[in-house]
Structures are given as C-alpha cells and as structure tokens.
Write a protein that holds these residues in place. Structure first.
Motif, PDB file in Angstrom:
ATOM      1  N   LEU A 101      23.890 -49.442 -69.676  1.00  0.00           N
ATOM      2  CA  LEU A 101      24.922 -49.554 -70.718  1.00  0.00           C
ATOM      3  C   LEU A 101      26.067 -48.582 -70.471  1.00  0.00           C
ATOM      4  N   TYR A 102      25.740 -47.367 -70.055  1.00  0.00           N
ATOM      5  CA  TYR A 102      26.764 -46.345 -69.850  1.00  0.00           C
ATOM      6  C   TYR A 102      27.416 -46.458 -68.469  1.00  0.00           C
ATOM      7  N   VAL A 175      33.301 -36.993 -71.100  1.00  0.00           N
ATOM      8  CA  VAL A 175      32.665 -38.246 -71.511  1.00  0.00           C
ATOM      9  C   VAL A 175      31.435 -38.523 -70.642  1.00  0.00           C
ATOM     10  N   ILE A 178      28.685 -36.334 -71.921  1.00  0.00           N
ATOM     11  CA  ILE A 178      28.079 -36.898 -73.141  1.00  0.00           C
ATOM     12  C   ILE A 178      27.061 -37.980 -72.764  1.00  0.00           C
ATOM     13  N   LYS A 179      27.447 -38.848 -71.830  1.00  0.00           N
ATOM     14  CA  LYS A 179      26.554 -39.951 -71.431  1.00  0.00           C
ATOM     15  C   LYS A 179      25.276 -39.420 -70.769  1.00  0.00           C
TER      16      LYS A 179
ATOM     17  N   PHE B 168      35.763 -28.743 -84.789  1.00  0.00           N
ATOM     18  CA  PHE B 168      36.531 -29.890 -84.291  1.00  0.00           C
ATOM     19  C   PHE B 168      38.027 -29.579 -84.221  1.00  0.00           C
ATOM     20  N   ILE B 178      30.573 -29.621 -77.731  1.00  0.00           N
ATOM     21  CA  ILE B 178      29.270 -30.307 -77.662  1.00  0.00           C
ATOM     22  C   ILE B 178      28.137 -29.296 -77.838  1.00  0.00           C
ATOM     23  N   LYS B 181      28.102 -27.774 -81.434  1.00  0.00           N
ATOM     24  CA  LYS B 181      27.679 -28.810 -82.400  1.00  0.00           C
ATOM     25  C   LYS B 181      26.150 -28.920 -82.415  1.00  0.00           C
TER      26      LYS B 181
ATOM     27  N   ARG C 161      26.303 -51.766 -79.229  1.00  0.00           N
ATOM     28  CA  ARG C 161      26.476 -51.553 -77.801  1.00  0.00           C
ATOM     29  C   ARG C 161      27.911 -51.859 -77.360  1.00  0.00           C
ATOM     30  N   LEU C 164      30.106 -48.994 -78.516  1.00  0.00           N
ATOM     31  CA  LEU C 164      29.901 -47.780 -77.730  1.00  0.00           C
ATOM     32  C   LEU C 164      30.599 -47.868 -76.378  1.00  0.00           C
ATOM     33  N   THR C 165      30.444 -49.008 -75.686  1.00  0.00           N
ATOM     34  CA  THR C 165      31.087 -49.114 -74.376  1.00  0.00           C
ATOM     35  C   THR C 165      32.612 -49.172 -74.517  1.00  0.00           C
ATOM     36  N   PHE C 168      33.720 -45.626 -74.993  1.00  0.00           N
ATOM     37  CA  PHE C 168      33.671 -44.817 -73.769  1.00  0.00           C
ATOM     38  C   PHE C 168      34.816 -45.179 -72.818  1.00  0.00           C
ATOM     39  N   ILE C 177      35.908 -39.151 -79.382  1.00  0.00           N
ATOM     40  CA  ILE C 177      34.754 -39.949 -78.937  1.00  0.00           C
ATOM     41  C   ILE C 177      33.459 -39.402 -79.530  1.00  0.00           C
ATOM     42  N   ILE C 178      33.311 -38.074 -79.527  1.00  0.00           N
ATOM     43  CA  ILE C 178      32.120 -37.460 -80.115  1.00  0.00           C
ATOM     44  C   ILE C 178      31.996 -37.851 -81.587  1.00  0.00           C
ATOM     45  N   LYS C 179      33.114 -37.784 -82.316  1.00  0.00           N
ATOM     46  CA  LYS C 179      33.095 -38.103 -83.750  1.00  0.00           C
ATOM     47  C   LYS C 179      32.726 -39.578 -83.997  1.00  0.00           C
ATOM     48  N   LYS C 181      31.278 -41.670 -82.008  1.00  0.00           N
ATOM     49  CA  LYS C 181      29.908 -41.962 -81.552  1.00  0.00           C
ATOM     50  C   LYS C 181      28.906 -41.636 -82.662  1.00  0.00           C
ATOM     51  N   ASP C 182      29.108 -40.533 -83.365  1.00  0.00           N
ATOM     52  CA  ASP C 182      28.215 -40.173 -84.478  1.00  0.00           C
ATOM     53  C   ASP C 182      28.196 -41.275 -85.538  1.00  0.00           C
ATOM     54  N   GLU C 185      26.446 -44.462 -84.302  1.00  0.00           N
ATOM     55  CA  GLU C 185      24.994 -44.308 -84.213  1.00  0.00           C
ATOM     56  C   GLU C 185      24.338 -44.327 -85.591  1.00  0.00           C
TER      57      GLU C 185
END
Lengths: 209, 209, 209
Positions: A101-102, A175, A178-179, B168, B178, B181, C161, C164-165, C168, C177-179, C181-182, C185
């Motif tokens: 996926l990543y 990024v 992160i992955k 942030f 990261i 956090k 999915r 997410l992709t 990214f 992206i971090i924010k 992604k949270d 999820e």
C-alpha cells in the motif's frame, strides 16, 4: 451451549493449524522483502488468503468453545490462545499490506537489513510455536518453549529499536519515515503477540501444576 | 484452583505495592526531564528496574487470583485493577524509554514545559492512588479519590492538547515532531490508564453498595 | 448483584438509544466537514455532548448488568455490544475533536472528498445499526444487518486506503500529512468498531441457534 461433544478437529488440532499458518504467513512476508514490486502484490494476495484461512480456524475455535460442555483448559484460556495466534497473523498480514500500500520499493540497505532481522525473529517465533503445539496437552513440558519466545521477543525488541533509530538518523524524506515507522511498529507488535501467546501457555501450565 | 488460602501479602497489600511503585516510577520520569543525556540513561535503567519489579507484583496478583477460593471483590475486578496499574507503569517506562531512544536532548522550552505539566499530572495521579490504596477495603469511602483522578485526567487532557498544538505550530523538523508526538501520546495514555483504574474502583463500590 | 429486576429501560431500549445517538453523532461529524472553522467549534461541542450522553447510556447498561439476575443474552455479550457502540461514539467524537484541535481548515479537495466518503460509510453503518436494534430480541433475523455492516466495513477499508495513498502522494507539508493521517485512521477504526459490534450480534445469534 449443549452437552454434545462436537465432532471434528480438537482444540489442540486447531491451535496447531493456526501455528502452521503462521509459519506459512511469515514465509510469504520474508519473501516479499526481497521481491520486485509486481511479485510483492502477488505475495501480499497469498498472505491475505492465509490470513482468511486463519480467521476461519479462529472462528472454529470460538464455535467449538460455545458448543463444548467440557474443554481441556479453561474456556477463556483457550479463547485467549486462539485470539493471540489470530493477532500474530493479522499483524503479519498488515505488515505485508502496508509494504504494498505504501509502495515501499526503495528502502535504504541499512534499514532494509534491520527490517529483515525483525522478520527473521518472527520466523523463529512461528517455527518454535508450530513445533511446540503438538505438546500442548502437557503445558508444563513447554517451559523451554515459552522461555525461548521471551528471549526472541527481547531480541526482536532490540532489532526494533535499532531499526527505529537508524530510520530517524537516515535523513530520509519525512513521509518515507512515517511509512517505514508504521511497518516497523507492526512487526514489533507481532513479536509482542507471540510473547502474549507464550505467556498464556505459561499461565495455563501454572494453573495445571 | 484449590481451597487453600494462599499465604503472603493480601490483594490489598499487592495493589498498594503497585501504587507505591508508580510513585517511584513517575519520580524517576520527572527527574529525567531535567537531566543530562548521560543521567537520562541511568534514570531510564532505574525506571526499567521499577517496571520489572511492578511486573513481578502484577504476576503475584494473577497467581493469587488463580489460587484463592474466595477473593475480597470479584476475581475479574481485582485482575482488572492490577492490570491497569501495570499499564500505568508500562506507559511511564515507555515514555522514559522513548526519551532516551529518540535522543530527545534539545526540546524547545515551551514544549518542554508543557511535557513537564503532563508529567506533573501523572505525579499527582500516582500520589493520590498510593494514598487511596490503604482504604481499598471500603471502596465506597474512596469517592473523593476517583472524583479527583477524573479531574486530574481532564487536566492532563488539556495539557496534552496544548502540548500537541504547540508542537505542531513549533516549526520544528518533522522528524522531531514525530518523536515528540509519540512521547506526548504515551503520557496521555498513562493518564487515561489511571482514570480506567479509578473508574474500576468506582464500579466495585457500586456493586458493593 | 441482587435478585431484583431493575426498573427502567430494558437492555434493548438502551442499545437502541446508543444506536440513535450514533446517527446523531455521525450527522454532526458530516456537517463539520463542510463547515467554517467557527461552525466547526460549535459542532464539535455538540458532538461532545452527544458523546457524554452516550457514556451515560453505556454506564446504565453496565449498572443494569450488575443489578440484573437474569439477562436476555449472556452478560458478557451484552456488555460487549454496549462497549462497541461506545467505541463507535468515542471514535466519532475523537475525529471531530482532531479536526478542530489540528486546525484542519485547508484540506486539498481530493483528500477532502475521500474523507467525506469515509464519513459517508460511517453514516450508513449508523443508520443500519439504528434500524436493526428494534429487532435485536431475535438476533437470528438480523443476518442481513451483519452481512451489510461487513460489506460497509470493506467499502470503508477501500476508502481508507485510497485516502491514505492520495495523502502520501499529495506533496503536502509532512506535518499536515501527520495530522490528516490521524483523522483518517480514527475514521477507519470507527468502521472497524461497527464491524466488531455486528460480529458480536452474529456470535449471539449463533449461540441462540
């Protein structure tokens, strides 16, 4: 719940089947690491199939627990063991899934080798577990097994920590970090799930003694 | 499981011992925040030792639960309480561990002060818990305790949120964000585990009433 | 635990109330996505209130379980169902909370549409659940319900999915992206919690059959 004693595989057979599936699963995961992007998709699909088969065996355990009047160990303990093996499989599957996926195709060599070490620890956990299951009827005799899994979990933890610090010092794109961090953490959780399983066996042994 | 009533410390003694270990643990964690990198490694090692000792007490609770014919509260409730205190310790240990593992030596002052506030909330949670445990035989009398822990968890939640938004907006390197956090979230989970413990006491009190 | 049969709403009433609250909650969450930053704060506050009301109903279930001598299904199963609906609500609340806390005001259109799809899946999960609850007395008749929730969870997983992709590959700032992604999820975990709930109903139905 009835008095009938259900036909079909016993709890010991089912847990053995789950452990064997973990050996197959981790083999596919290890093969993925060195494979091309196209091969990875096919291997991920095979891993999914093994995971689905594992779900089915786990459901069989739950059904049998609901239908059996007597069980060889405490009902909750057997459910716990099957659920932990199911966790191991889910986490292997998730690791393989994230790799595809990543799109993790260009991992630097040092990080890649450390991830391979984490997967190698899981391979040995799965092998030990599959080897131990036929002896589950006498849990007290499995002392060497649970000690070894605890040792492997420690080795896995060290590998995880080395991978993580190497990753943070890699200068890679955030990024990508992160992955890869996600994958590394899933592998570490899988080692933890093996340890929880082994500790569950130890608890049963203590009660039996 | 037999009819024998096991010798040794009672459930109340064991939970008190776990709570005292949390006071020691959070003290080490608080000291780490202001320490040099070298001192941090030593403090982390001490925190690990306290965590191992805590594991041992938690195992004693589980063993005693398996061996006791009668227990002062429901078996699952006692297991739940011990497991939540064990979670608190694991999360403190994890926070200390991440600080060393991630090499968090140059945290900007504003983020650092906010993290110190989160740890201060945990210090008060641990103190209150250790003070309350000798009264656990009469859980209904612990109403003030569980109310206070819920209040502290709210304070901790506010601290956590301020830390996160400050982080942030910090303009720090994403990799540093990261890492921090992760630490901040582990501290928040630790406050949640104290709340789960206190809520467990409230549930027992309700059943007893 | 006493022999008295507690007055007040039944387990079926309470679970229905929880499901209705989820419909309200997910409606607020969906409205938030298209709202201005100021409106979002007000909607987040409303969502918090629904979540608090949901907590109260969940506590009523736990209290009733402790006070009832007989329960329509196994005690643990009813507790499991209420806890999963509580998880759904907590996760919706957390998603709304993160959107405000993280100041997610400028999400690129493609990511935003995909997040809206994830929330749409949750809307349908909540609707189906609220529609199914009045029939819970005959869990075997809810087969269509749990099949549909499993289908929705799969749709949600695909949406997750894709989000997410896309995220990214977005070239967005890593902190953004971090924010995001949270948030993504948490939405995925909410769909999983609906599936766990539906699977819990299936298990009860199997036992009843």
């Amino acid at each position: 719940m009835g008095l009938r004693s259900p036909e079909g595989p016993t709890f010991f057979d089912l847990l053995s089947a789950q452990a064997d599936q973990l050996v197959t699963g981790v083999g596919l995961l290890a093969t993925m690491l060195g494979a091309s992007p196209e091969e990875r998709v096919a291997l991920r699909d095979q891993l999914h199939e093994v995971e689905h088969a594992g779900d089915e065996v786990n459901h069989q355990v739950v059904r049998r627990l609901n239908l059996s009047f007597v069980t060889p160990f405490d009902r909750e303990d057997l459910g716990f063991l099957a659920a932990r093996l199911d966790d191991c499989m889910d986490l292997m599957d998730e690791a393989g899934d994230l790799i595809v996926l990543y799109g993790l195709n260009e991992i630097p060599d040092d990080v890649s080798e450390l991830i391979a070490h984490q997967v190698d620890v899981l391979t040995r956990c799965a092998d030990q577990t599959a080897k131990a299951m036929p002896g589950l009827k006498s849990p007290l005799d499995l002392r060497e097994y649970w000690v070894e899994i605890n040792r492997l979990e420690n080795e896995g933890d060290q590998a995880y920590r080395r991978t993580l610090t190497t990753l943070f010092d890699s200068g890679l794109d955030p990024v990508m970090i992160i992955k890869l961090k996600d994958v590394i953490e899933v592998l570490e959780s899988c080692a933890d799930a093996f340890e929880d399983f082994a500790n569950g066996i130890e608890s049963i042994a203590v009660k039996e003694s």
